[in-house]
Design a protein around this motif. Structure first.
Motif, mmCIF file in Angstrom:
data_model
loop_
_atom_site.group_PDB
_atom_site.id
_atom_site.type_symbol
_atom_site.label_atom_id
_atom_site.label_comp_id
_atom_site.label_asym_id
_atom_site.label_seq_id
_atom_site.Cartn_x
_atom_site.Cartn_y
_atom_site.Cartn_z
ATOM 1 N N LEU A 23 0.852 -1.188 0.000
ATOM 2 C CA LEU A 23 0.000 0.000 0.000
ATOM 3 C C LEU A 23 0.891 1.241 0.000
ATOM 4 O O LEU A 23 1.900 1.278 0.689
ATOM 5 C CB LEU A 23 -0.903 0.047 1.235
ATOM 6 C CG LEU A 23 -2.070 -0.934 1.338
ATOM 7 C CD1 LEU A 23 -2.767 -0.752 2.672
ATOM 8 C CD2 LEU A 23 -3.051 -0.717 0.200
ATOM 9 N N ALA A 24 0.492 2.246 -0.766
ATOM 10 C CA ALA A 24 1.216 3.515 -0.779
ATOM 11 C C ALA A 24 0.284 4.632 -0.329
ATOM 12 O O ALA A 24 -0.912 4.608 -0.617
ATOM 13 C CB ALA A 24 1.753 3.821 -2.177
ATOM 14 N N ILE A 25 0.834 5.587 0.400
ATOM 15 C CA ILE A 25 0.081 6.769 0.816
ATOM 16 C C ILE A 25 0.837 7.999 0.338
ATOM 17 O O ILE A 25 2.053 8.099 0.513
ATOM 18 C CB ILE A 25 -0.103 6.827 2.345
ATOM 19 C CG1 ILE A 25 -0.916 5.624 2.837
ATOM 20 C CG2 ILE A 25 -0.787 8.124 2.755
ATOM 21 C CD1 ILE A 25 -1.113 5.595 4.334
ATOM 22 N N GLY A 26 0.119 8.910 -0.293
ATOM 23 C CA GLY A 26 0.776 10.115 -0.791
ATOM 24 C C GLY A 26 -0.222 11.198 -1.146
ATOM 25 O O GLY A 26 -1.387 11.152 -0.730
ATOM 26 N N MET A 27 0.245 12.151 -1.945
ATOM 27 C CA MET A 27 -0.573 13.290 -2.332
ATOM 28 C C MET A 27 -0.451 13.504 -3.843
ATOM 29 O O MET A 27 0.043 14.544 -4.304
ATOM 30 C CB MET A 27 -0.133 14.537 -1.570
ATOM 31 C CG MET A 27 -1.106 15.711 -1.667
ATOM 32 S SD MET A 27 -0.549 17.156 -0.740
ATOM 33 C CE MET A 27 0.933 17.634 -1.631
ATOM 34 N N PRO A 28 -0.887 12.525 -4.649
ATOM 35 C CA PRO A 28 -0.754 12.676 -6.099
ATOM 36 C C PRO A 28 -1.614 13.819 -6.626
ATOM 37 O O PRO A 28 -2.804 13.916 -6.322
ATOM 38 C CB PRO A 28 -1.234 11.329 -6.630
ATOM 39 C CG PRO A 28 -2.150 10.804 -5.566
ATOM 40 C CD PRO A 28 -1.555 11.278 -4.274
ATOM 41 N N PHE A 29 -0.972 14.692 -7.402
ATOM 42 C CA PHE A 29 -1.652 15.838 -8.012
ATOM 43 C C PHE A 29 -2.392 16.697 -6.983
ATOM 44 O O PHE A 29 -3.395 17.328 -7.290
ATOM 45 C CB PHE A 29 -2.625 15.364 -9.095
ATOM 46 C CG PHE A 29 -1.957 14.575 -10.181
ATOM 47 C CD1 PHE A 29 -1.114 15.191 -11.095
ATOM 48 C CD2 PHE A 29 -2.158 13.203 -10.280
ATOM 49 C CE1 PHE A 29 -0.487 14.460 -12.101
ATOM 50 C CE2 PHE A 29 -1.537 12.472 -11.278
ATOM 51 C CZ PHE A 29 -0.699 13.095 -12.189
ATOM 52 N N GLY A 30 -1.908 16.678 -5.720
ATOM 53 C CA GLY A 30 -2.490 17.519 -4.689
ATOM 54 C C GLY A 30 -3.646 16.914 -3.928
ATOM 55 O O GLY A 30 -4.216 17.579 -3.052
#
Length: 231
Positions: A23-30
């Motif tokens: 699993l990945a957690i991030g802020m793609p394209f805001g």
């Protein structure tokens, strides 16, 4: 100056297996706190246009601009990598995502904490791909491994008894199918560590015990000049 901040548990990236869920957690394209999932596609993956001494985790977890620096988790909720790059033609996700193993990242953290330089492992050899013609000449069943073209005197490989013409087929119990797999495996080994290395010498299998050296600073400078941003 904050105290008692919530943290996540770190895992052991050496325990990862191909096909394991991530699993990945991030802020793609805001878009804040976006979770994506996928599997480990490959391990110890060298990137030809980036630092070849980092054994990247390749996955099909959807990662886009804004995910870099975010954590990638195993199914126990432990951080096993840091999302870093994608291969892309248009700037978006195309199925190839690359993460820095957490063990590699923590080596850097510990070096910073101790005010030491980050040191990469070093064998002191020039290696090349084993072509089908070479495999036949070396009496190999198939063209796999890293063919030793030359050995630097007084370096780790020479001290262990490695000779030009030998074929490296395993490193620290990891299979070496192609020449590109070897640099990240060696580079990620702390200098001074003794590891077993499986070779074919005159077509016969042998195991050498190699005490890994330290990559010269000038080599790190040369490699840095070759890097390219492919995020």
């Amino acid at each position: 100056n904050a105290h008692n901040l919530p943290t996540v548990e770190l895992g052991n990236s050496r325990n990862l297996k191909v096909g394991q869920w991530l699993l990945a957690i991030g802020m793609p394209f805001g878009f804040y706190n976006t979770v994506t999932q996928g599997v480990v596609s490959a391990l110890n993956r060298p990137l030809p246009h980036d630092d070849e001494y980092i054994p990247f985790i390749q996955s099909d977890v959807p990662i886009n601009p804004g995910n870099s620096g975010g954590p990638i988790f195993n199914m126990e909720g432990q951080v096993v990598g840091i999302n870093d790059q994608i291969y892309t033609n248009d700037g978006g996700y195309m199925g190839l995502s690359f993460s820095i193993p957490i063990n590699t990242a923590m080596r850097a953290v510990h070096a910073f904490e101790e005010h030491k330089k980050l040191r990469f492992g070093w064998l002191g050899v020039d290696v090349q791909e084993v072509s089908p013609q070479m495999a036949q000449a070396l009496h190999l069943k198939e063209p796999v491994g890293a063919l030793v073209a030359s050995v630097s005197p007084h370096e780790a490989a020479a001290k262990a008894g490695l000779k030009p013409g030998d074929v490296i087929v395993t490193y620290n119990h990891e299979a070496v199918y192609s020449v590109g797999q070897l640099p990240p495996l060696v580079g990620d080994t702390p200098p001074g560590t003794t590891v077993p290395m499986g070779i074919l010498h005159n077509g016969k299998p042998e195991t050498l015990q190699v005490t890994i050296g330290t990559m010269p600073a000038k080599m790190r400078h040369v490699e840095a000049e070759k890097t390219a941003d492919i995020r």
